[in-house]
Every structure is written in C-alpha cells, then in structure tokens.
Design a protein around this motif. Structure first.
Motif, PDB file in Angstrom:
ATOM      1  N   MET A  26       0.389  -1.494   0.103  1.00 52.84           N
ATOM      2  CA  MET A  26       0.112  -0.870   0.198  1.00 52.84           C
ATOM      3  C   MET A  26       0.734   1.209   0.319  1.00 52.84           C
ATOM      4  O   MET A  26       1.965   1.333   0.460  1.00 52.84           O
ATOM      5  N   PRO A  27       0.666   2.268  -0.704  1.00 54.76           N
ATOM      6  CA  PRO A  27       1.399   3.671  -1.143  1.00 54.76           C
ATOM      7  C   PRO A  27       1.769   4.510   0.338  1.00 54.76           C
ATOM      8  O   PRO A  27       0.525   4.850   0.793  1.00 54.76           O
ATOM      9  N   GLU A  28       2.451   5.331   0.388  1.00 48.87           N
ATOM     10  CA  GLU A  28       2.223   6.022   2.262  1.00 48.87           C
ATOM     11  C   GLU A  28       1.644   6.900   1.799  1.00 48.87           C
ATOM     12  O   GLU A  28       1.824   7.749   0.706  1.00 48.87           O
ATOM     13  N   THR A  29       0.773   7.548   2.681  1.00 50.53           N
ATOM     14  CA  THR A  29       0.293   8.983   2.609  1.00 50.53           C
ATOM     15  C   THR A  29       1.014   9.703   2.816  1.00 50.53           C
ATOM     16  O   THR A  29       2.010  10.005   3.998  1.00 50.53           O
ATOM     17  N   ARG A  30       0.672  10.659   1.583  1.00 47.18           N
ATOM     18  CA  ARG A  30       1.849  11.992   2.455  1.00 47.18           C
ATOM     19  C   ARG A  30       1.051  13.170   2.805  1.00 47.18           C
ATOM     20  O   ARG A  30      -0.374  13.494   2.493  1.00 47.18           O
ATOM     21  N   PRO A  31       1.638  13.774   3.896  1.00 51.92           N
ATOM     22  CA  PRO A  31       0.331  14.960   4.278  1.00 51.92           C
ATOM     23  C   PRO A  31       0.486  15.823   2.983  1.00 51.92           C
ATOM     24  O   PRO A  31       1.453  16.295   2.599  1.00 51.92           O
ATOM     25  N   LEU A  32      -0.494  16.913   3.950  1.00 49.42           N
ATOM     26  CA  LEU A  32      -1.303  17.796   2.607  1.00 49.42           C
ATOM     27  C   LEU A  32      -0.921  18.889   3.377  1.00 49.42           C
ATOM     28  O   LEU A  32      -1.603  19.334   4.567  1.00 49.42           O
ATOM     29  N   VAL A  33      -0.695  20.259   2.957  1.00 52.15           N
ATOM     30  CA  VAL A  33      -0.038  21.116   3.142  1.00 52.15           C
ATOM     31  C   VAL A  33      -1.141  21.682   2.452  1.00 52.15           C
ATOM     32  O   VAL A  33      -0.240  22.118   0.597  1.00 52.15           O
ATOM     33  N   MET A  34      -1.824  22.830   2.878  1.00 48.88           N
ATOM     34  CA  MET A  34      -2.176  24.088   2.315  1.00 48.88           C
ATOM     35  C   MET A  34      -1.950  25.228   2.281  1.00 48.88           C
ATOM     36  O   MET A  34      -1.786  26.158   3.291  1.00 48.88           O
ATOM     37  N   VAL A  35      -1.605  26.277   1.103  1.00 52.42           N
ATOM     38  CA  VAL A  35      -0.327  26.699   0.748  1.00 52.42           C
ATOM     39  C   VAL A  35      -1.427  28.255   0.254  1.00 52.42           C
ATOM     40  O   VAL A  35      -2.426  27.552  -0.719  1.00 52.42           O
ATOM     41  N   VAL A  36      -2.160  29.337   1.197  1.00 54.22           N
ATOM     42  CA  VAL A  36      -2.426  30.770   0.341  1.00 54.22           C
ATOM     43  C   VAL A  36      -1.454  31.906   0.751  1.00 54.22           C
ATOM     44  O   VAL A  36      -0.897  32.145   1.640  1.00 54.22           O
ATOM     45  N   HIS A  37      -1.280  32.377  -0.468  1.00 51.48           N
ATOM     46  CA  HIS A  37      -0.214  33.490  -0.653  1.00 51.48           C
ATOM     47  C   HIS A  37      -0.796  33.848  -1.721  1.00 51.48           C
ATOM     48  O   HIS A  37      -1.331  32.890  -3.079  1.00 51.48           O
ATOM     49  N   ASP A  38      -0.623  34.760  -2.140  1.00 50.79           N
ATOM     50  CA  ASP A  38      -0.864  35.772  -3.728  1.00 50.79           C
ATOM     51  C   ASP A  38       0.211  35.703  -4.357  1.00 50.79           C
ATOM     52  O   ASP A  38       0.579  36.330  -5.931  1.00 50.79           O
ATOM     53  N   ASP A  39       1.446  35.582  -4.425  1.00 52.54           N
ATOM     54  CA  ASP A  39       2.254  35.776  -5.068  1.00 52.54           C
ATOM     55  C   ASP A  39       2.734  33.989  -5.292  1.00 52.54           C
ATOM     56  O   ASP A  39       3.332  32.959  -4.643  1.00 52.54           O
ATOM     57  N   GLU A  40       2.215  33.882  -7.057  1.00 50.73           N
ATOM     58  CA  GLU A  40       2.673  32.666  -7.262  1.00 50.73           C
ATOM     59  C   GLU A  40       3.936  31.901  -7.633  1.00 50.73           C
ATOM     60  O   GLU A  40       4.118  30.479  -7.197  1.00 50.73           O
ATOM     61  N   ALA A  41       5.354  32.390  -7.774  1.00 50.49           N
ATOM     62  CA  ALA A  41       6.324  32.167  -7.255  1.00 50.49           C
ATOM     63  C   ALA A  41       6.938  31.426  -5.846  1.00 50.49           C
ATOM     64  O   ALA A  41       7.312  30.741  -5.810  1.00 50.49           O
ATOM     65  N   ILE A  42       6.560  32.274  -4.573  1.00 46.83           N
ATOM     66  CA  ILE A  42       5.943  31.949  -3.711  1.00 46.83           C
ATOM     67  C   ILE A  42       5.335  30.651  -3.254  1.00 46.83           C
ATOM     68  O   ILE A  42       5.813  29.002  -2.612  1.00 46.83           O
ATOM     69  N   ARG A  43       3.986  30.540  -3.413  1.00 47.82           N
ATOM     70  CA  ARG A  43       2.950  29.589  -4.245  1.00 47.82           C
ATOM     71  C   ARG A  43       4.095  28.368  -4.511  1.00 47.82           C
ATOM     72  O   ARG A  43       4.415  27.193  -4.228  1.00 47.82           O
ATOM     73  N   ASP A  44       4.660  28.791  -6.081  1.00 47.47           N
ATOM     74  CA  ASP A  44       5.594  27.328  -6.571  1.00 47.47           C
ATOM     75  C   ASP A  44       6.474  26.753  -5.516  1.00 47.47           C
ATOM     76  O   ASP A  44       7.310  25.164  -5.917  1.00 47.47           O
ATOM     77  N   ALA A  45       7.455  28.349  -4.967  1.00 44.71           N
ATOM     78  CA  ALA A  45       8.744  27.719  -4.255  1.00 44.71           C
ATOM     79  C   ALA A  45       8.280  26.662  -3.432  1.00 44.71           C
ATOM     80  O   ALA A  45       8.981  26.177  -2.671  1.00 44.71           O
TER      81      ALA A  45
END
Length: 125
Positions: free
Chosen positions: A1-20
């Motif tokens: 069974m594949p390992e479940t990865r934790p989910l982090v939700m990001v809210v930021h208006d700068d796309e470069a920050i979200r991508d990084a």
C-alpha cells in the motif's frame, strides 16, 4: 500500500512563493495544494484533510487571520503558519488568539519556513 503524504495547503497571492513552497515541501515528502486567495481554500473539499496551513497575513479580500477564523469555525484544528511583513504586537496577539502555530516575519531567512513545517509534519503525522 502506498504511503500517504501529508497535505499542506498554502494561501499566498504570489505565484513564485506558491511554486517555491510546492517544490521545497514536496522534497520534504508533503503534497501541497496552492491557492491564491482565502475563498478558494475555504471552497476546497480537501481542506479537512490538511495537515498544515500556510497563510499570508496580508491578502486582498480576506486576510490570513480571517481565513483561519473561518477554518476554525468549521471545527478544523490543523496547525497554521502565518507569514507577515509586520509582526506588530497587535498582529502577534491576534495570531496567538487565533491559534497560529508559527508566526514568521518576512523576509524569511534561509529555509526557516520549510524546516519548521517539515519538523511539524514529522511530529504530527
């Protein structure tokens, strides 16, 4: 069974920050769901599965603390990180009252944010 990865939700208006953050947290073994604004986060059906939220304090429309208040009003208690450019005593007090796990003032040095989230995920998942 594949390992479940934790989910982090990001809210930021700068796309470069979200991508990084997506890239860096992915290297730490997390899945990242990125949103430009609070409304999109609140409408996301995966929100209850989030292991951690990363919220920018100053956002158009709804600020990070208002977003967190709406998340908490749903009974969701996942840790939240608040990013701000001005950690005034008022912001610090409001963040504590809202249950912010970590308040980081920008500019964020080195990998402080990613390291803190990775440590949190190791301890809680």
């Amino acid at each position: 069974m594949p390992e479940t990865r934790p989910l982090v939700m990001v809210v930021h208006d700068d796309e470069a920050i979200r991508d990084a953050l997506d890239f860096a947290l992915g290297l730490e073994g997390a899945d990242v769901c990125r949103h430009e604004a609070g409304g999109a986060l609140l409408a996301d059906p995966a929100l209850p599965q989030a292991a951690c939220l990363v919220l920018r304090h100053h956002l158009p429309g709804m600020d990070g603390l208002e977003i967190l208040a709406r998340v908490r009003a749903r009974g969701l208690t996942m840790p939240a990180v608040l990013l701000t450019s001005h950690a005034t005593p008022d912001v610090q007090a409001r963040a504590r009252a809202a249950g912010v796990w970590l308040l980081l003032e920008k500019p964020i040095m080195d990998d402080a944010l990613v390291s803190a989230i990775a440590k949190l995920l190791r301890e809680t998942t």
